[in-house]
Scaffold this active site. Sequence first.
Site, mmCIF file in Angstrom:
data_model
loop_
_atom_site.group_PDB
_atom_site.id
_atom_site.type_symbol
_atom_site.label_atom_id
_atom_site.label_comp_id
_atom_site.label_asym_id
_atom_site.label_seq_id
_atom_site.Cartn_x
_atom_site.Cartn_y
_atom_site.Cartn_z
ATOM 1 N N ASP A 105 -7.659 -9.343 1.094
ATOM 2 C CA ASP A 105 -7.313 -8.286 0.157
ATOM 3 C C ASP A 105 -8.315 -8.218 -0.993
ATOM 4 O O ASP A 105 -7.937 -8.030 -2.149
ATOM 5 C CB ASP A 105 -5.892 -8.545 -0.385
ATOM 6 C CG ASP A 105 -5.336 -7.338 -1.138
ATOM 7 O OD1 ASP A 105 -5.825 -6.224 -0.905
ATOM 8 O OD2 ASP A 105 -4.424 -7.520 -1.966
ATOM 9 N N CYS A 165 13.511 1.951 5.357
ATOM 10 C CA CYS A 165 12.505 1.741 4.310
ATOM 11 C C CYS A 165 12.262 3.020 3.518
ATOM 12 O O CYS A 165 12.124 2.990 2.288
ATOM 13 C CB CYS A 165 11.196 1.222 4.908
ATOM 14 S SG CYS A 165 10.422 2.296 6.137
ATOM 15 N N CYS A 212 7.366 -4.301 -6.157
ATOM 16 C CA CYS A 212 8.654 -3.813 -5.642
ATOM 17 C C CYS A 212 8.779 -4.232 -4.180
ATOM 18 O O CYS A 212 7.824 -4.104 -3.418
ATOM 19 C CB CYS A 212 8.717 -2.289 -5.764
ATOM 20 S SG CYS A 212 10.231 -1.541 -5.106
ATOM 21 N N CYS A 219 14.514 -3.444 5.372
ATOM 22 C CA CYS A 219 14.058 -3.448 6.767
ATOM 23 C C CYS A 219 14.864 -4.438 7.609
ATOM 24 O O CYS A 219 14.885 -5.641 7.319
ATOM 25 C CB CYS A 219 12.581 -3.805 6.827
ATOM 26 S SG CYS A 219 11.937 -3.900 8.520
#
Length: 321
Positions: A105, A165, A212, A219
């Site tokens: 990332d 979701c 969040c 899910c």
Amino acid sequence: MQWLAQGFHGEMKYMAAHGLRRARPAELVPGTVSVITARMDYLPSDTPAEWQRIEFERLARPGEAVVSMYARGRDYHKVLRARLQKLADGIGEEIGPFGHRVFTDSAPVLEAELASRSGQGWRGKHTLVLDRAAGSMFFLGEIYVDLALPPSEPVSPHCGSCSACIDACPTGAIVGPHRLDARRCISYLTIEHAGPIEPQLRPLIGNRIYGCDDCQLACPWNKFAAVSTLADFDAREGLAGSTLASLFAWSEEEFLRRTEGSAIRRIGHERWLRNIAVALGNALRAGDEAAQAALLTRAGDPSPLVREHVAWALAQRTSQG
């Protein structure tokens, strides 16, 4: 490219800066022939089986500060990057020197797409990678290599007609299956967005002060999410179960001390206070008496950004009469 053209990336200019390089690994790291993908579970080791219910209950307590679960422990960039490098070193010991670079990332890499194409899971309707045996509570990482490796097969999707979701998103940021407008996403607003949060979105943030998890909490596949075996991801003191008022009282020095080695530190003390001010305003509107006293302590804060959000938060009591 369509996502960028629609402006869904908001102020994340780095998403557009590299163009198609994200989709062309060899342009980012010359000589790349294959990509090894990896994932790492991050739920704290003491996470109970009914964790999804417990996390939803936190959201129903207006005075409690809610930090996204992935950010309650050590910064995952540091942990996963070190593990990926160790894996690359191990490969080198077996086959000899080879060209490689590890990512977590931290560069123009289409992580979720690479993960789904290599069989780590499928892309859920919330755009995250889902696995039948592990849900979505894991980090992704990659090793770009100059080795021609046999490709692993992708897995078939298993979301079916479920829209849990999409329905759970507090701000309607998931505008359709596999389409996320980051400008409305609470994770974006509390972490990536640097300026004032749009007033119409502030009430929807509730008591979430960093990130969040709602789309993941809702899910059904996350009932199979596995806990981490690493102590690095255990929740730090203050980042789970604390009151908004107590965290709002942190000085910059205390913020830096308590978030050392944490992903939270990157937003800085000013944004930390901005986020908590919004949450305190929502708590005040819900009848939390402690919220007003906490807000008044920073009504004259040196930061215009903090003052603006504190003023808005204090007005929430008046707006309710």
